[in-house]
Design an enzyme around this catalytic site. Structure first.
Site, PDB file in Angstrom:
ATOM      1  N   CYS A   5     -49.960  54.098 -14.829  1.00 11.38           N
ATOM      2  CA  CYS A   5     -49.423  53.291 -14.094  1.00 11.38           C
ATOM      3  C   CYS A   5     -49.989  51.787 -13.784  1.00 11.38           C
ATOM      4  O   CYS A   5     -49.177  51.110 -13.067  1.00 11.38           O
ATOM      5  CB  CYS A   5     -49.129  53.988 -12.858  1.00 11.38           C
ATOM      6  SG  CYS A   5     -48.577  55.790 -12.991  1.00 11.38           S
TER       7      CYS A   5
ATOM      8  N   CYS B 106     -48.756  49.542  -3.305  1.00 10.16           N
ATOM      9  CA  CYS B 106     -50.223  49.483  -3.353  1.00 10.16           C
ATOM     10  C   CYS B 106     -50.722  49.963  -2.076  1.00 10.16           C
ATOM     11  O   CYS B 106     -51.778  50.548  -1.849  1.00 10.16           O
ATOM     12  CB  CYS B 106     -50.553  48.167  -3.740  1.00 10.16           C
ATOM     13  SG  CYS B 106     -50.286  47.545  -5.303  1.00 10.16           S
TER      14      CYS B 106
END
Ligand SMILES: Cc1ncc(COP(=O)(O)O)c(C=O)c1O
Ligand SMILES: Cc1ncc(COP(=O)(O)O)c(C=O)c1O
Lengths: 388, 145, 388, 145
Positions: free
Chosen positions: B34, B103
């Site tokens: 990812c 994030c």
């Protein structure tokens, strides 16, 4: 800000001075609509048609085979969508490669939803399409093959002459996306078996807002943007004559200086590649080496770290680079091109593209070689993957 | 990316980079596929997080959020730390671009997993934190636009 | 050449000085691709998004409802082709008017060939669409209505608020071509029941190469030009940020000066119309008079003579005008708009459009009034139709 | 339109505008619907065209070709005049834009019809000139591009 180093020429280039100066009078003074029946219209039309002729000459085409668009993306979309109807009796199968620009790939994805079938040819580890793979993929109902001339991420130059011959032998329309190669590699459509070819001015120091599609005489194409009678009724919309005129000048200059420029820039490219390999362990070059690589393209994968971090550090030092195509920078998946040449996701995330241009010097290369190894070291020290 | 000055500061000068040899809890989130891996180490004394360090493979925002989460967490009780939301991390950084919000999720989740790890190892009652183990793609999906 | 008189502002306008100056640094200095992750990209992105916000503010939209295109024609094509798929369950019927621009009409003709059904609403003798006609034309399978705000040839301003309400009540998507009205007439999409609206920068003293499509939040539209992630993935192609930035500045100024400008220009318009009627027998005004006419539009038919002859004579005297839309000047059929308001072919051929703009003065009007009657007399003396 | 200087000259200063009261032959081509009407008058003495005049409703090229055809034809025998092709008219004008070539056809045809009219009225044998009566649309169609 003046000592920033721009190494993202594959994304876009600055309009060069000569082109800029040439364009200037057309904004405020010679601004007429080239379709108009008066002196304001005539004077722009003259320059518009001169640009068409220049561009045709630069790629071995006839002026009437050059259709102006707003961008390379529009040219790609139009080339593909425009020829379908004329081929509808023959079939709905299209062949392309896995490493095309999104302008081609996303257009084809849309078509897949409309019932077209698309074969995506693989590429080898250096990024080349194998002509034999194309031969094998051709079916009776194949109506179009679209393969790019040079790849925007890894610089691999495809054997479009060979691929074109195969299409020709099979009576299949062949489209080439030459957005990265125009003005950089010689293109002679008198001898290249290509039916449709896309260009974009802002990649060769021309302005944004102008692209072109070469449509070989006899190739039937339907309009995608319909409107007034511009471009023989095939592409409507008041001409952006300023940008088109700039495009003509820019391509003319690029072709004139091609050889000299390529010699200089490919030397910088190789210095950069060699220097990075000397200074950074666990690095790989994406794309081929030598003549089959765009003279301005460097693309490396640096293990254990992610690309954006490198970009940000470089940016803080005034160095502009890219990690994959600029267009995909908003995306979170790693580049489809890097995956297609066999990189794992992990390695693909750590890629860095440095694309050189006219203004770059050896000093720029030196600077990158000086700072990048430090950046890599720094980022690796933070990486849970690195056992340095 | 339009990163705030705070994000850029934490990216350029990340706090608490590294590993803790005998960490009381370790939380790892994401995977290389990812493009983001965060590994968070915490030291706990008397129910208080006294030290935190991270190693992160990922974009600028991933590094900045990792850095920020270690700053936020040091000195907090386990209960307080568990309540640190991804939004709190993002806010502390002066916001994140929409495409980078995942994030902050990653960072908050890594923290929660480190706490879970500690509790688990020490036989303490644990929350139902298993759903933290989301792939990055789930996180990416929450991104609006 | 400096004392030429430009009276073809409906075809295109010169980039105004303030806009030109504003755009200049973006060609050579701030040239980065707004999608790029570095300072060159960030600095253009900032201005690009500021332009989006400005344009949104000018028309009562939200920034995210503004999608940039290359032209008004592209915006029209996209608006129409982009919404079809989302409506495919409902039907294939589209309503428009007989006096739309070719960007709309030719797009719809293409769709007719693909199985869509199109109703072309008539207009009255002044060029207005009757809302009752729209009501009558609506069917269960009507998926889209496209009506222009102001007509480019005869200046008739359509009742788009009323037409929009009818669409809204019937749950039908409403597209408005506002290419001629933007910057000239107030447009407030907060209150106008319009789902899609097209703009073009070069009609309001902005550069060629930038257009926009307003897409109301919640309106599903498919991309027509696919590529990179630009415009939230809905319109690919490297942004022509220079033109877009110019467009923002141009619309901002146009809206600021709208009232004052309209007052001055509509006065010139009426002087011109009245003067022509005083001086030239057997003349008719095409389009309405007063507030329902674009302040800058004069369109007359002059019996017994053909339009091109007038244009050529005017051109020899340095006066630029048009006979019907500039885009149709290559065509040999008389304007579809003039036929729609009931003119015979013969009279339609003798039409002349004088479209005023910022630089025009009373002296310009005087000059036209001085020379045009002579030109008409001259051409009539040659005409086999004239029994003078 | 990109007209040659010669076309513009003949348009701005057309030769032989007008009617001939007792013309020996009159040829009319086109119609107002199409945007072009040419009416050509000729005087014939001893098999020679001694005068020609025109009236034209139409574009610049229509007027210029009318003017040119009158110039070309004066002094010619009927036979010579019949052979004046549309191309000859266009060439004499230094060429015409492709979309305007039909105007030269119209002029050449108007001339032929005037001669036909004269012959017809005077019981002379006539050529099969009926197909001259083409609508403008046929002429427009021959235009390439
Ligand atoms: C009403 C109208 N719609 C659309 C267009 C097309 O706009 P553009 O020239 O920007 O393609 C024009 C002008 O040409 C117009 O007047
Ligand atoms: C190979 C290739 N094709 C197409 C495009 C699209 O061109 P443009 O940016 O002019 O739309 C690009 C660049 O973005 C490209 O590199």
């Amino acid at each position: 800000m003046t000592d920033r180093i721009y190494l993202d020429h594959a994304a876009t280039t600055a309009v060069r001075k000569e082109v800029f100066d040439y364009m200037l009078p057309f904004f405020t003074e010679h601004f007429g609509n080239p379709m108009s029946v008066h002196s304001f219209g005539r004077e722009t039309k003259k320059y518009l048609e001169a640009a068409r002729e220049t561009i045709a000459n630069c790629i071995g085409a006839e002026p009437r085979e050059i259709m102006f668009t707003s961008s390379g993306t529009e040219a790609d979309n139009w080339a593909i969508k425009g020829v379908l109807k004329g081929q509808s009796k023959k079939g709905k199968h299209i062949i392309t490669s896995q490493i095309e620009h999104h302008a081609v790939l996303h257009t084809l994805e849309q078509l897949e939803q409309q019932g077209y079938e698309v074969t995506y040819l693989p590429v080898d580890r250096e990024g080349f399409v194998d002509p034999d793979e194309l031969k094998k993929a051709i079916r009776k109902d194949t109506i179009l093959v679209s393969i790019m001339h040079a790849n925007n991420e890894i610089g691999a130059i495809q054997p479009i002459d060979e691929l074109g011959l195969i299409c020709k032998e099979n009576g299949i329309i062949f489209h080439v996306d030459a957005v990265q190669s125009a003005g950089v590699l010689p293109i002679d459509l008198k001898h290249l078996p290509v039916d449709l070819l896309s260009l974009s001015a802002h990649k060769f120091y021309g302005p944004k807002g102008a692209g072109a599609l070469f449509v070989r005489k006899g190739t039937r194409i339907e309009s995608m943007i319909s409107g007034g009678g511009q471009e023989r009724g095939l592409r409507g919309g008041t001409h952006n004559h300023v940008a088109i005129i700039g495009m003509g000048k820019a391509l003319e200059l690029a072709v004139l200086e091609m050889e000299e420029n390529n010699k200089r820039i490919s030397k910088l490219r190789d210095q950069l590649i060699d220097g990075l390999f000397e200074r950074i362990p666990e690095i790989r070059l994406n794309g081929p080496r030598g003549d089959k690589r765009l003279p301005n393209n460097v693309n490396v994968s640096i293990k254990y770290i992610e690309g954006e971090g490198m970009l940000l550090h470089l940016d803080m030092l005034g160095i502009a680079a890219s990690s994959g195509s600029a267009c995909t920078s908003g995306s979170l998946d790693p580049s489809h091109v890097l995956l297609a040449i066999g990189l794992t996701h992990e390695i693909a995330h750590g890629s860095l593209r440095l694309s050189l241009g006219r203004e770059n010097t050896e000093a720029d290369v030196k600077k990158v070689l000086e700072v990048l190894p430090e950046i890599v070291k720094n980022l690796r020290s933070m990486s849970p993957l690195y056992e340095g | 990316m339009d990163y705030s000055d705070k994000v850029m500061d934490h990216f350029m000068h990340p706090r608490n980079v590294g590993e803790i040899k005998d960490a009381d809890g370790i939380g790892e989130m994401g995977n290389a596929k990812c493009g983001d891996i965060m590994k968070l180490y915490i030291t706990i004394e008397d129910g208080i997080i006294t030290d935190a360090k991270f190693k992160t493979f990922g974009c600028g925002a991933a590094i900045a959020t990792s850095s920020m989460v270690t700053e936020l967490v040091i000195g907090k009780t386990l209960d307080e730390a568990t309540k640190i939301s991804n939004k709190a991390v993002a806010d502390a950084l002066g916001g994140l671009p929409p495409v980078k919000m995942h994030c902050s999720l990653l960072a908050a989740d890594a923290l929660r997993r480190a706490i879970y790890d500690y509790k688990n190892k020490n036989g303490l009652p644990v929350d139902d934190c298993d759903e933290c183990e989301t792939c990055c793609h789930d996180h990416h999906d929450i991104v609006e636009e």
